[in-house]
Design a protein around this motif. Sequence first.
Motif, PDB file in Angstrom:
ATOM      1  N   GLU A  27      33.693  43.697  53.261  1.00 18.07           N
ATOM      2  CA  GLU A  27      32.425  44.262  52.800  1.00 18.07           C
ATOM      3  C   GLU A  27      31.935  45.347  53.745  1.00 18.07           C
ATOM      4  O   GLU A  27      31.392  46.372  53.297  1.00 18.07           O
ATOM      5  N   ASN A  28      32.104  45.159  55.052  1.00 16.61           N
ATOM      6  CA  ASN A  28      31.681  46.191  56.019  1.00 16.61           C
ATOM      7  C   ASN A  28      32.444  47.486  55.794  1.00 16.61           C
ATOM      8  O   ASN A  28      31.885  48.590  55.928  1.00 16.61           O
ATOM      9  N   ILE A  29      33.750  47.346  55.478  1.00 13.81           N
ATOM     10  CA  ILE A  29      34.561  48.562  55.254  1.00 13.81           C
ATOM     11  C   ILE A  29      34.110  49.270  53.972  1.00 13.81           C
ATOM     12  O   ILE A  29      33.967  50.499  53.930  1.00 13.81           O
ATOM     13  N   LEU A  30      33.850  48.497  52.907  1.00 16.12           N
ATOM     14  CA  LEU A  30      33.500  49.084  51.606  1.00 16.12           C
ATOM     15  C   LEU A  30      32.142  49.760  51.621  1.00 16.12           C
ATOM     16  O   LEU A  30      31.882  50.682  50.848  1.00 16.12           O
ATOM     17  N   THR A  31      31.257  49.283  52.480  1.00 16.58           N
ATOM     18  CA  THR A  31      29.922  49.893  52.545  1.00 16.58           C
ATOM     19  C   THR A  31      29.896  51.114  53.452  1.00 16.58           C
ATOM     20  O   THR A  31      28.888  51.814  53.538  1.00 16.58           O
ATOM     21  N   GLY A  32      31.000  51.398  54.144  1.00 24.08           N
ATOM     22  CA  GLY A  32      31.053  52.562  55.017  1.00 24.08           C
ATOM     23  C   GLY A  32      31.503  53.814  54.267  1.00 24.08           C
ATOM     24  O   GLY A  32      31.722  53.824  53.057  1.00 24.08           O
ATOM     25  N   GLU A  33      31.643  54.899  55.003  1.00 20.43           N
ATOM     26  CA  GLU A  33      32.090  56.178  54.430  1.00 20.43           C
ATOM     27  C   GLU A  33      33.598  56.211  54.418  1.00 20.43           C
ATOM     28  O   GLU A  33      34.232  56.279  55.446  1.00 20.43           O
ATOM     29  N   LEU A  34      34.205  56.135  53.191  1.00 26.00           N
ATOM     30  CA  LEU A  34      35.650  56.008  53.095  1.00 26.00           C
ATOM     31  C   LEU A  34      36.345  57.262  52.584  1.00 26.00           C
ATOM     32  O   LEU A  34      37.568  57.315  52.559  1.00 26.00           O
ATOM     33  N   VAL A  35      35.586  58.237  52.141  1.00 26.92           N
ATOM     34  CA  VAL A  35      36.219  59.401  51.494  1.00 26.92           C
ATOM     35  C   VAL A  35      37.172  60.087  52.461  1.00 26.92           C
ATOM     36  O   VAL A  35      36.785  60.486  53.560  1.00 26.92           O
ATOM     37  N   GLY A  36      38.438  60.168  52.039  1.00 26.02           N
ATOM     38  CA  GLY A  36      39.454  60.844  52.855  1.00 26.02           C
ATOM     39  C   GLY A  36      39.986  60.029  53.991  1.00 26.02           C
ATOM     40  O   GLY A  36      40.883  60.472  54.698  1.00 26.02           O
ATOM     41  N   ASN A  37      39.501  58.815  54.203  1.00 22.53           N
ATOM     42  CA  ASN A  37      39.966  57.985  55.310  1.00 22.53           C
ATOM     43  C   ASN A  37      40.896  56.878  54.803  1.00 22.53           C
ATOM     44  O   ASN A  37      40.644  56.283  53.767  1.00 22.53           O
ATOM     45  N   ARG A  38      41.934  56.598  55.614  1.00 27.67           N
ATOM     46  CA  ARG A  38      42.839  55.485  55.280  1.00 27.67           C
ATOM     47  C   ARG A  38      42.480  54.294  56.177  1.00 27.67           C
ATOM     48  O   ARG A  38      42.239  54.434  57.361  1.00 27.67           O
ATOM     49  N   VAL A  39      42.480  53.109  55.565  1.00 28.66           N
ATOM     50  CA  VAL A  39      42.124  51.885  56.285  1.00 28.66           C
ATOM     51  C   VAL A  39      43.204  50.832  56.048  1.00 28.66           C
ATOM     52  O   VAL A  39      43.693  50.696  54.916  1.00 28.66           O
ATOM     53  N   SER A  40      43.602  50.135  57.137  1.00 25.71           N
ATOM     54  CA  SER A  40      44.562  49.015  57.030  1.00 25.71           C
ATOM     55  C   SER A  40      43.968  47.786  57.738  1.00 25.71           C
ATOM     56  O   SER A  40      43.527  47.895  58.886  1.00 25.71           O
ATOM     57  N   ILE A  41      43.968  46.668  57.036  1.00 27.67           N
ATOM     58  CA  ILE A  41      43.473  45.411  57.624  1.00 27.67           C
ATOM     59  C   ILE A  41      44.364  44.260  57.158  1.00 27.67           C
ATOM     60  O   ILE A  41      45.086  44.380  56.160  1.00 27.67           O
ATOM     61  N   GLU A  42      44.323  43.159  57.944  1.00 28.99           N
ATOM     62  CA  GLU A  42      44.957  41.915  57.510  1.00 28.99           C
ATOM     63  C   GLU A  42      43.885  41.016  56.924  1.00 28.99           C
ATOM     64  O   GLU A  42      42.843  40.803  57.530  1.00 28.99           O
ATOM     65  N   ALA A  43      44.165  40.472  55.742  1.00 28.41           N
ATOM     66  CA  ALA A  43      43.205  39.596  55.075  1.00 28.41           C
ATOM     67  C   ALA A  43      43.956  38.571  54.247  1.00 28.41           C
ATOM     68  O   ALA A  43      45.116  38.777  53.876  1.00 28.41           O
ATOM     69  N   ARG A  44      43.248  37.462  53.979  1.00 27.02           N
ATOM     70  CA  ARG A  44      43.826  36.410  53.154  1.00 27.02           C
ATOM     71  C   ARG A  44      43.269  36.481  51.746  1.00 27.02           C
ATOM     72  O   ARG A  44      42.071  36.707  51.569  1.00 27.02           O
ATOM     73  N   CYS A  45      44.150  36.295  50.766  1.00 28.61           N
ATOM     74  CA  CYS A  45      43.737  36.273  49.372  1.00 28.61           C
ATOM     75  C   CYS A  45      43.990  34.885  48.789  1.00 28.61           C
ATOM     76  O   CYS A  45      44.868  34.156  49.251  1.00 28.61           O
ATOM     77  N   ILE A  46      43.198  34.553  47.775  1.00 27.16           N
ATOM     78  CA  ILE A  46      43.290  33.246  47.129  1.00 27.16           C
ATOM     79  C   ILE A  46      43.939  33.416  45.758  1.00 27.16           C
ATOM     80  O   ILE A  46      43.477  34.214  44.927  1.00 27.16           O
ATOM     81  N   THR A  47      45.032  32.690  45.509  1.00 22.00           N
ATOM     82  CA  THR A  47      45.687  32.761  44.195  1.00 22.00           C
ATOM     83  C   THR A  47      44.885  31.988  43.167  1.00 22.00           C
ATOM     84  O   THR A  47      43.934  31.276  43.489  1.00 22.00           O
ATOM     85  N   LYS A  48      45.249  32.202  41.924  1.00 20.96           N
ATOM     86  CA  LYS A  48      44.569  31.486  40.848  1.00 20.96           C
ATOM     87  C   LYS A  48      44.700  29.983  41.016  1.00 20.96           C
ATOM     88  O   LYS A  48      43.791  29.215  40.652  1.00 20.96           O
TER      89      LYS A  48
END
Length: 565
Positions: A27-48
């Motif tokens: 959420e912190n990344i999405l609320t920032g200024e992303l235009v033209g910037n590349r972002v890489s993070i490690e995160a966990r996702c939940i399957t169905k």
Amino acid sequence: DLGYSAREIARMNVMQIVHPDDRPVLENILTGELVGNRVSIEARCITKAGKTLHYLISGTSFKQNGETYIVGGGLNRNEFKEIESEKKRNSELLDQLFFNSPIGIVLIDTKGNVKNANQSFENLFGYTKNELLGNSLDERIVPDYMDESAKTLSRMSFTGDTFQTEAVRLNKAGHQVPVLIGGVPVEVDGEIIAIYGMYVDITERKNLENKIFELLETEKTARLHMEDMFEEAPSAIAMLSGSNHTFTFVNQTYRKLVGKTDLIGKTVRDVMPELEGQGYMEILDDCFREGKPFSFYEKEMYFNIDEEKSNHYLNFVYKPLRDEEGEVYGIFVQAIDVTEQVQARNIIEKSLAEKNILLGEIHHRVKNNLAIISGLVELELMGTEDKAVRNHLVSTQSRITSIAKIHELLYKNESLSHVNFKNYIESVLNTDKKKADQPFEAFNLEDVILNVNQAIPASMLLNEIISCLNEINKVEFGGGSCGLIFSLKNNAECVSIEFKETDKNILQFFNQCDNAAPDLRLELIEVLLRQIHGKMDINNDNRQSLLTISFSKREVSGPHNALKN
């Protein structure tokens, strides 16, 4: 990967598939200024289905027609994370095995200086880790006369050889400690950089019988083939992982104990189902579930080897292993086979029991033989009318009976070397009922345990005194009760026997009894007093007369019985 259809994903907010703990970062990344910037993070996702997957997520944003869009992708790193976690866990297993091992282990560099030591090593030699680190191990614990042999062992390890030997080492106090030493070189990229030294205190083993030494030699021979640090351990060691108790490590001694070689990756239930019926699987489950250790001493158990039961007595421990979060993930197992010690002790105990039975039978035979002799004296009494002869025979018979009663009590006792003197007095004098031929009105008896070699002369002494009192009562007062109170007291290590007057003044005639052989009786009393290291006092006054015999309890060796409890 996630188990959703494209239509289902199109209707979802992206945060719904992100693990709750990782949403704040995204959420912190999405609320920032992303235009033209590349972002890489490690995160966990939940399957169905609710499973957690690890992703490397990268993306960027752009604007089109006044709208901001985000485009990104995810690389599934779940398999990599599992490999990394397993590697960390194996490292933790080895670290805990090092520090929790009951064997003293020390890590030595190429210069012979200490790099690390476990708690068992500190306890064995009395040094703290701070006193050892950076110092020469040989200077700390090797006696001067064994300096060359210690250097030879070090050279062997740095040439790539493992070794095992018995030696003597010094603790911090300067005392010699006999130890079993094992050495394993640590090799990195073909170069030996350190040595693991293992020390087992064998002081108690040195004091055991030859069979125990043979067992140690057998264990020593078996350990010569071990290939690493823990293979050198003289005890059986295994590491179990998970609630199903899967083998992740076993040493050669453990394989030999259970009679199986193919164990790694298999569960205890699969390879040793016989433990279920003996209750040990339930203990393993409790150890893992409750997180508490279990230890056993000389516990009998068996293993199925070649379709036959192999019985053993073991000293062993189950110790839970915990991860960095304190959760139990495995169990450390260590066992020492003490079968031969137990069997040897059982043989000794059986032999001792047989000897006790034999000694009991000897006392029984002695008592019976004395009874026969007393019977023969009785026959002699029946065949003579001579008063002097009858007096001699009666005295002799009472002395024989006095000794026989002691042997009778010993035969009935659990102890063959000690007797309760109170029980002797009760059996001789029938204290529970009055007899016309004895001078006692009352008894006050305490429990007194005497060595048999002190009890026999004490019983004979009482016999002589009571016989003398009976004779005085008959001669001077015509017989009947004379109101004596008999007391037996036990004061710490001192025994006191008292004859107290309440009616007739019999004690004034003591030492003057009209016996056919008074000198013999008085001489016997003196001799018997000397044998028990006692003294006899007679106190006559107007109010009360008292005869007292006192002596200290002694563990006396002699011809009757030299045994002690």
